[in-house]
Every structure is written in C-alpha cells, then in structure tokens.
Write an enzyme that holds these catalytic residues in place. Sequence first.
Site, mmCIF file in Angstrom:
data_model
loop_
_atom_site.group_PDB
_atom_site.id
_atom_site.type_symbol
_atom_site.label_atom_id
_atom_site.label_comp_id
_atom_site.label_asym_id
_atom_site.label_seq_id
_atom_site.Cartn_x
_atom_site.Cartn_y
_atom_site.Cartn_z
ATOM 1 N N TRP A 290 2.376 5.672 1.183
ATOM 2 C CA TRP A 290 2.656 7.088 0.931
ATOM 3 C C TRP A 290 4.157 7.328 0.782
ATOM 4 C CZ3 TRP A 290 3.055 10.923 5.544
ATOM 5 C CH2 TRP A 290 3.728 10.317 6.619
ATOM 6 N N GLU B 281 -0.107 6.566 13.456
ATOM 7 C CA GLU B 281 -0.604 5.178 13.364
ATOM 8 C C GLU B 281 -0.848 4.505 14.719
ATOM 9 O OE1 GLU B 281 0.518 3.295 9.151
ATOM 10 O OE2 GLU B 281 2.144 3.174 10.604
ATOM 11 N N LYS C 38 4.177 6.676 17.323
ATOM 12 C CA LYS C 38 5.041 5.725 16.625
ATOM 13 C C LYS C 38 6.115 6.459 15.831
ATOM 14 C CE LYS C 38 4.859 2.186 12.965
ATOM 15 N NZ LYS C 38 3.979 1.475 12.017
ATOM 16 N N GLN C 39 5.725 7.561 15.216
ATOM 17 C CA GLN C 39 6.625 8.289 14.328
ATOM 18 C C GLN C 39 6.167 9.733 14.241
ATOM 19 O OE1 GLN C 39 5.128 5.582 11.202
ATOM 20 N NE2 GLN C 39 5.173 7.349 9.863
#
Length: 800
Positions: free
Chosen positions: A355, A494, A614-615
């Site tokens: 993406w 994720e 994670k982000q």
Amino acid sequence: MSEWTWEWTGYDPATEQLREALCTLGNGYFATRGALPEHRAGLVHYPGTYAAGCYDRVESTVAGRQVVNEDLVNLPNWLLLRFRLRRAEGAWGAWLSPGTHALLDHRHVLDLRRGTLTRSFRHRHDETGVLGVEQTRLVHMGDPHLAALRTVFTAEGWSGEIEIESSLDGEVINGNVHRYRALNRRHVTRVRTGAREPHTVWLSCRTSTSDISVALAARTTVVSDQAPSSSVLSPVRHRAVHRLVVPIAPGRPVTVDKTVAVHTSRDTAISDPLGEAVDRVSVATDFPALLDSHLAAWERLWRRVDIQVPGEAGRILRFHLFHVLQTLSPHTADLDVGVPARGLHGEAYRGHVFWEELFVLPYLNLHFPEVSRALLDYRYRRLPRACSAAGAGGRAGAMYPWQSGSNGREEAQEWHLNPASGRWLPDHSRLQHHVGSAIAYNVWQYCEATGDTDYLYTRGAEMLLQIARFWADLAVLDPDTGRYRIRGAVGPDEYHDSYPGAARPGLDDNAYTNVTAAWVLTRTLELLRRLPAWRRAELFDRVRLDADELPGWEDVSRRLRVPFHQGVISQFEGYDDLAELDWDAYRARYRSIRRLDRILEAEGDSVNRYKASKQADVLMLGHLFSPAELRQLFARLGYDLDDDVWHRTVDYYLRRTSHGSTLSQLVHGLVLARARRAEAWQCVHEALEADIADIQGGTTGEGIHLGAMAGTLDLVQRGLTGLETREDALWLDPVPLPALSEYGFTVQYRGHWGVGVRHRKGELEISVPDSEESPIRVVLAGRAVTIAPGETCTLVLSES
C-alpha cells in the site's frame, strides 16, 4: 559534503550492503546497487540489478511445507570489472580487491544533481607499487536501457601492464535477504553467451517460470595513448568475458569504458531483446557524450521537482527525492508496474507492491501526474483479478491483494519466519483489505490534483465502484446496535491479527478500515451523482451494477461502526480488553523493541494479548484526512469527533506504539504537527533518518523504504502546508514547525507547470507562472484569492 553530494569513506565490510542500497543508481526502468565492480555476490557485497516489473514465481520446500513465492528477479550482473598487475618476474598477481590488498583513501561520492556514483581509491601492491583507481558509473536517465562504468587507472612511480576483465555474469541468484536462504532462489535459467567483435560481449537468459527473456550486451573499450597488448572476447557457459591487457606508466593513465544495454521481452516496440541490446550498445555514444546526455536528463527532472529546505533536513529530503525518482521516473509512465515497497534497491518483501503508493502518489500527483496515472493503471489492469478474488471469497466487488506482483494475485505468504525464534508462523497479513481503500484514495486524489475527469469517469470510476461494492457487501448489519460491522479484517498495525486465543484470524471493526470504507462509499456515491446519465448507465452495464444496490451503500456509509473506549477511538472492537504491556521493562531488556512481535513470540508469548501497536493505525486517519474532513466523516457516521477526543486518541496510541515500521514515525510526525506541535520534530527527524541511519538494524541493506522516503516529501508538501486539492481549488492550512520553518517547492496543478509555494517569516507566497491557463483559486483560513498566470500573491499567516 555539499547539499547535493553524499560521501562514504573507508571500507567497512559490516556496512557495505547498507552503503550499496543507499548508492543504488536507477532510472525507473532498471536499477543497480552501488556494489564494488570487482566483487561477485557474497556475504559482504551484493551487486543486484532489477528491472521494474520483472517477476518470477518458484516453489520451495520449507519445514516440510511446499510454498510458492514470486520475486523481483536479480538479473545477470553487468557491473563486473576486475583487474590485476603483472609481477616483476612476469606472472600475473592476484585480482585486486579490498579483501586481498591494502586499500588507501577509499571513498564513494554519490552526486544527486548528476545522478552519478564516483569511487576513488589506491591499492598498494607489495611488488609493483601504488595503483590509483577512479570509477564513475551511471544508469542513464535519458535512455532507460543504458548504463556505463568508466574506470581510470593511474600508476604511481612504476611501469608495467594491467589486465582488465570485464564480464556479464549470469550465475546469479536472489541472495540479498539472508532470512530467505531456505527458499528456492534461482530464477535465471537458460543462459547463453556470445560476442560481437571487436568490443562487445552479450548474455541472454530467461526467467524460470514467467519465461521473460532478458538480454544484456556490454561494450568495453580502452582510452589510452597505447593500444592494448591483447583483447580477447571469451564467452563461456554462464559468463561473457572480455579480457584486455594494457601497458601503464606514470603520467599515462589508462581509461576503460564499459557501456551496457539491458532489454527484456516486456519492453514495447522491440522484436528480439538480444538483438536490441547488441544493436543499442553498438551505436551508443562514448562515455563523455553519454554522461552529458545523462546530466541533461537529470537537470530536466530537478527543474520539475527540486525542494528547498535549509540545513540537514533539506539535504536528506533531496536524498529521498533522488531515490524516489530512480524508482519512479517519467520512464515509469510507459511501464506496467506498481510501487515496489523497497524500491529497485534490494530484495526485501520480494519486490512486491503493498500500500506504499498511499504515501507516494500524493507527492507524484503534483509533479509527475503521468507517472501517477500509470501506477493507477497497474491497479486497473488487475481489477478483474481483484474481482475474482472477492468472488472466490464469496464477496461482491473487488478485493485487492495485500501483496501484488506480476498479475495481481495475492502474493502474501501464508507462513513467515521469525528470525528471533527460528519458527515458521501463520501469516494473516492478507486480511489487510484496507489496501482497497488506499487505491480508491489515490484515484480520487490524482483526479482532484490533475482535473483528469476523463480518468475519473472511466477507469477510476470502475475501480471505485468495485471497491465500494466490496465494502458494502462485507459490512453486516448488527440488529442489536443498528450499526454495520466489518469482521475478520486486519488494520495497518499488523501486530494484531486475531483475538487472544481465538481459533480464527482477524479482528472486528478496525476503526481505520471502517472509516476509510465509509469514505470510499461516500466518494463513490458522490461520483455517481456527478456522472453524466449516459456514462452512468454505461458504467452500470459494464460492471453489472443494479441501481437498487445504491441505497444500501448510502446506508452503510452512514452507519458503519467505529468503536470507542475511555473517551478515545478504539483501534478495533475489544482493544480495551487487552493487557497493558510493561514498556519500560522491555526497553530495559532489549536493545530495540521495534519488532516487539518477534520478541514476544520468541518468549512464547503473543503481541495479540497486549495494547501494543507496530505502527500508526487509528492515527493513519489523521495522516490521510485534514481535521475538517475527518470531523465531517465522523459526523456522517453519527459520531462527534472534537479536538479533545482526537488529542486524547493521539496521546493514547503514542504511548503504545513501538514504531516497528519506517512509516510509523512519518505518520506520527504529520499528526503531531497538528495535535502536539512541540513533539512533532522528534518523529519527523526519525522519519528523515530512517534509512540513512538504518534505524531498524540491517533492513535498509535489503532495499530502501520507498514509502517512508516519499512520505517525508509529502510531509513538507502537504503536511506542513495543509495543502489539499479539492473543489477546484488549492486549499492551504499551514502548520508552524520551528525546525522546518522555511521551505519552498513547485507543483504542477491543473495544467500549470511550476506553481511556486514558499513559506518564510509568517508569510506564504504563491506564484503562478505565465501561461494561457485559467487563474488558480487558493483558499486559506476562510480567505479565497484568485491568482492569474504571471502573478504572485503573498498571504500573511495568523499567529495561531
């Protein structure tokens, strides 16, 4: 080092692969890592060459399982050029290399303005003396099929002979990523070699299953006041070799020029790749002329895109821009390729398209709209495959893959290796259906920036309709709440791919997924209302859409569920039930906790149990949408999103994010610039240095992070200015960020080339170049001004 050059001194085997990735040269068609020409691939050096879109799929047996992976192919190595000196007794010495001989004054200089990599060093040879070497290479930005390497040898206080071996090496594998070593990595097969007198050798091969024909031809010539003592073309089974012996003496340098042509059967307007390669290299001009035309091509590029930011930040931004242009140049507009997450710089993620275009196209739209359109066409050509994937899963519309390669099928692994534990684990990343929303977002933003209604009403409309159709079908009405819910998906985070102890993967009502799905449905309905009646009817017929579906889409777009807890937006339903992680304890125990998922799995635990991301996930909404548009989206869904709720949400997730992705600090930097300005610079600074400092500990050597690099450019162009292209106007809402208080750039907007935007000392200056185009409407803080071609307008910014 100047603002245009980057320099590496000395020779450190431990950091060579990082330097090689950062010194990659490319032109959008192909790229070659900045490896030393005298070395073949090994543990220290990796001279990879990659052609955009050249994939191959092979089967491997791993841990008793049969797995199939598609990879961007490491093509035969054109760079090889090694040399040695004749000893006093007449025998040839060993081939000179940093690993076998004393190396003096070793230096690499990457020149961004010129698009060249220059390497200079001196070899001390015990018997002969010191040999000075300077090498300059280029991957031609004007002719996308050409590359060249010039090597100048200088003898310091001695005379003798030097042997040069210039090769094309077909004995290559995909070996850049160590953790893939258990997989089948051989993609190049049926290697043939040959020669054409007097200076050219050639090599042809095919990829093992995609059956792409690849051909390289190399012309090696000597520029010297003495003719070579010998020149022998020696094609062998997997290598095509040209050996030259040349006299050398003090004051009489020897210059060796190697010019290479690369063609594949994916090229247009050719018949035979091998014939084209040999013909192209045969008629190519000499190195000085090639360099001149290459520099002219780069000069044209820099005129369109250069960014002016003072200091080290500006220097890094230009470095990022350089690598974006080498991966996605105007040549890309002629190719059927997507945005490779790691550029054309290495083999991590197998060269797949994720993406990352969501972070790349907003920048390209205003500089190279023709490239943006080509990248969207990559998705359009794979729309039938996405519709088939949705149908196979029992869904309507288009379900785009999380990882895409050659033909748009899902290339995400079903199992992945955790290097920290050595175990193979199920991979559920293919549940990140939000990639479809990213594609729709890019279609819309491209059309808003360019005014390309032709694209919006045709290919763009088809993609939007099928993506919207998928979301409307995936959403299920919950009669207890009166809300639509999307279950079993995975968001950008994720780390979380299932509930603790759950038998099935996926999560319910991921906020980012649901809000962007609502946005897609809303924009698609808006587009259908704008379409001429005949075009709408034609479109409905083409995609077999019944108008009776549309009221359902409208309902879903207004009643998708967004979960909240403790006064903040929940990342997904049930997030508040997860355990808190002892962040301080893990930071004290491990040098880096960026990949917290791997750490916990190696301990026998799972990150799914914890409030740890994670982000950016929820906060990605603040990256895509301006505060006003985000409030409108939530209001349409029946939720009140005021500044207090958003700021609490930002604070909440900042404390619970490990930044295991290079995209994370980038997103947080842009969001904090509007929510908590004082802390924004730390995130922006880390985003700028992510690759040059290799903050993830070894990943950049496997390929730069293209989305993060392009995202830093977008952060200045869009984030700091608040630049939006909507309602036939440029909307601006600048954010004061002291560390980046001065900046300037130009954009291409609605046929205007070089619209200048400059921020300094509380003022924003907009200049429109002289042309026959219509005036531009600019909206800033409730004020609207119209700027005619040839005029400049200075807007004073308020302190707030």
